[in-house]
Design an enzyme around this catalytic site. Structure first.
Site, short mmCIF file in Angstrom:
data_model
loop_
_atom_site.label_atom_id
_atom_site.label_comp_id
_atom_site.label_asym_id
_atom_site.label_seq_id
_atom_site.Cartn_x
_atom_site.Cartn_y
_atom_site.Cartn_z
N CYS A 150 -6.56 -6.83 -6.83
CA CYS A 150 -6.39 -6.20 -5.53
C CYS A 150 -5.62 -7.12 -4.57
O CYS A 150 -4.97 -6.67 -3.64
CB CYS A 150 -7.74 -5.87 -4.91
SG CYS A 150 -8.88 -5.09 -6.05
N HIS A 151 -5.71 -8.41 -4.83
CA HIS A 151 -5.09 -9.39 -3.92
C HIS A 151 -3.57 -9.37 -3.99
O HIS A 151 -2.90 -9.97 -3.16
CB HIS A 151 -5.61 -10.78 -4.26
CG HIS A 151 -5.39 -11.19 -5.67
ND1 HIS A 151 -6.34 -11.02 -6.67
CD2 HIS A 151 -4.32 -11.76 -6.25
CE1 HIS A 151 -5.83 -11.48 -7.80
NE2 HIS A 151 -4.61 -11.93 -7.59
N GLU A 196 -1.12 -17.37 -7.75
CA GLU A 196 -0.26 -16.50 -8.54
C GLU A 196 1.19 -16.96 -8.48
O GLU A 196 2.04 -16.54 -9.25
CB GLU A 196 -0.35 -15.07 -8.02
CG GLU A 196 -1.75 -14.49 -8.13
CD GLU A 196 -2.13 -14.25 -9.59
OE1 GLU A 196 -1.41 -13.53 -10.25
OE2 GLU A 196 -3.14 -14.82 -10.03
N ASN A 250 -14.11 -0.19 -4.52
CA ASN A 250 -14.21 -0.67 -5.90
C ASN A 250 -14.33 -2.20 -5.92
O ASN A 250 -15.13 -2.74 -6.64
CB ASN A 250 -12.97 -0.26 -6.69
CG ASN A 250 -13.12 1.16 -7.21
OD1 ASN A 250 -13.79 1.40 -8.19
ND2 ASN A 250 -12.51 2.11 -6.53
N TYR A 299 0.84 -1.20 0.00
CA TYR A 299 0.00 0.00 0.00
C TYR A 299 0.88 1.25 0.00
O TYR A 299 0.56 2.24 -0.63
CB TYR A 299 -0.90 0.01 1.24
CG TYR A 299 -1.84 -1.16 1.28
CD1 TYR A 299 -3.05 -1.12 0.58
CD2 TYR A 299 -1.52 -2.33 1.97
CE1 TYR A 299 -3.91 -2.19 0.60
CE2 TYR A 299 -2.39 -3.40 2.00
CZ TYR A 299 -3.58 -3.33 1.32
OH TYR A 299 -4.43 -4.40 1.34
#
Length: 106
Positions: free
Chosen positions: A58-59, A85, A50, A28
């Site tokens: 976002c993950h 991922e 969102n 962040y």
DNA sequence: GCTTTGACACTAA
DNA sequence: CTTAGTGCCAAAG
């Protein structure tokens, strides 16, 4: 010091996330820094509002200390996605260190 | 237009 | 390692 435009702010966050390659994560803080402000929290706020989970990864956004952080659907789900991922996560913490943090060079 | 909230960051003890 | 305190920015009430 110019503050980030409120309208662009959310769009900036999403756009940056799209730049994160698979297998890498960002924090962040880095996002906020890339936006030119220190609103670490505002970043998460925009994502939470969102929550375009599929439109935006976002993950792939984690905390600076290596924790996966939170997630609108649950941190457990976030960890699961990271594992898919290719990011090794254990006990809500990134197993690897330093983090495969993606830098928004451009 | 001020107060509260929130998927955070950092330093000190 | 944990706990406590402070700072940060934007959106929502």
């Amino acid at each position: 010091m110019k503050k980030c435009d409120p309208k662009d702010f959310e769009e900036r966050c999403l756009e940056l996330l799209l730049k994160i390659p698979i297998g890498k994560v960002t924090t962040y803080k880095e996002i906020a820094h890339a936006l030119g402000c220190r609103g670490y929290r505002a970043v998460g706020q925009s994502l939470n509002r969102n929550k375009k989970l599929i439109s935006v990864p976002c993950h792939r956004v984690v905390k600076s200390n290596g924790e996966v952080g939170g997630y609108a659907l649950g941190k457990n789900e976030k960890i699961g996605l990271l594992l898919q991922e290719g990011v090794l996560v254990d006990g809500g913490r990134i197993s690897k260190w330093p983090l495969p943090m993606h830098r928004f060079s451009d």
